[in-house]
Scaffold this motif. Structure first.
Motif, mmCIF file in Angstrom:
data_model
loop_
_atom_site.group_PDB
_atom_site.id
_atom_site.type_symbol
_atom_site.label_atom_id
_atom_site.label_comp_id
_atom_site.label_asym_id
_atom_site.label_seq_id
_atom_site.Cartn_x
_atom_site.Cartn_y
_atom_site.Cartn_z
ATOM 1 N N TRP A 161 13.879 8.998 20.117
ATOM 2 C CA TRP A 161 13.615 7.627 20.551
ATOM 3 C C TRP A 161 13.384 6.697 19.375
ATOM 4 O O TRP A 161 13.694 5.509 19.445
ATOM 5 N N TYR A 162 12.850 7.202 18.285
ATOM 6 C CA TYR A 162 12.701 6.377 17.084
ATOM 7 C C TYR A 162 14.067 5.941 16.574
ATOM 8 O O TYR A 162 14.265 4.787 16.218
ATOM 9 N N THR A 163 15.028 6.874 16.538
ATOM 10 C CA THR A 163 16.367 6.529 16.060
ATOM 11 C C THR A 163 17.065 5.568 17.012
ATOM 12 O O THR A 163 17.838 4.730 16.580
ATOM 13 N N ARG A 164 16.805 5.676 18.312
ATOM 14 C CA ARG A 164 17.434 4.786 19.284
ATOM 15 C C ARG A 164 16.811 3.389 19.275
ATOM 16 O O ARG A 164 17.511 2.401 19.408
ATOM 17 N N LEU A 165 15.496 3.315 19.131
ATOM 18 C CA LEU A 165 14.815 2.026 19.224
ATOM 19 C C LEU A 165 14.766 1.278 17.891
ATOM 20 O O LEU A 165 14.715 0.054 17.875
ATOM 21 N N PHE A 166 14.762 1.997 16.786
ATOM 22 C CA PHE A 166 14.642 1.374 15.471
ATOM 23 C C PHE A 166 15.722 1.900 14.521
ATOM 24 O O PHE A 166 15.424 2.631 13.580
ATOM 25 N N PRO A 167 17.000 1.536 14.742
ATOM 26 C CA PRO A 167 18.069 2.073 13.894
ATOM 27 C C PRO A 167 17.970 1.619 12.441
ATOM 28 O O PRO A 167 18.296 2.376 11.532
ATOM 29 N N VAL A 197 8.034 17.634 21.749
ATOM 30 C CA VAL A 197 7.527 16.262 21.678
ATOM 31 C C VAL A 197 7.969 15.600 20.373
ATOM 32 O O VAL A 197 8.352 14.424 20.360
ATOM 33 N N SER A 198 7.982 16.342 19.289
ATOM 34 C CA SER A 198 8.425 15.790 18.007
ATOM 35 C C SER A 198 9.900 15.428 18.037
ATOM 36 O O SER A 198 10.304 14.372 17.543
ATOM 37 N N LEU A 199 10.713 16.297 18.622
ATOM 38 C CA LEU A 199 12.144 16.007 18.734
ATOM 39 C C LEU A 199 12.396 14.794 19.626
ATOM 40 O O LEU A 199 13.253 13.954 19.325
ATOM 41 N N ALA A 200 11.658 14.684 20.717
ATOM 42 C CA ALA A 200 11.814 13.526 21.605
ATOM 43 C C ALA A 200 11.383 12.242 20.896
ATOM 44 O O ALA A 200 12.041 11.206 21.011
ATOM 45 N N ALA A 201 10.293 12.299 20.142
ATOM 46 C CA ALA A 201 9.835 11.123 19.401
ATOM 47 C C ALA A 201 10.854 10.713 18.338
ATOM 48 O O ALA A 201 11.135 9.523 18.163
#
Length: 64
Positions: free
Chosen positions: A19-25, A12-16
């Motif tokens: 997605w953090y890097t994809r949504l908020f570069p 779950v941490s890796l997935a978060a």
């Protein structure tokens, strides 16, 4: 029981993080810079020609 919980939390941490890097570069770049992990990327120069080639006239639309 404990190993499954650790693996689930890790996934779950890796997935978060993904997605953090994809949504908020921009936020990710700031976070990396604050941690000292930022890599320097050369900024593109606005020189005339194809890929900063000095032999390209730029008039014909093609390089050389």
């Amino acid at each position: 029981m404990m190993i499954e919980t650790i693996i689930a939390v890790l996934l779950v941490s890796l997935a978060a993080l993904y997605w953090y890097t994809r949504l908020f570069p921009t936020g990710w770049r700031r976070l990396k810079m604050s941690m000292g992990l930022a890599t320097s990327v050369p900024s593109p120069s606005h020189a005339k020609g194809c890929d900063n080639c000095s032999a390209c006239s730029g008039k014909s639309g093609g390089c050389h």
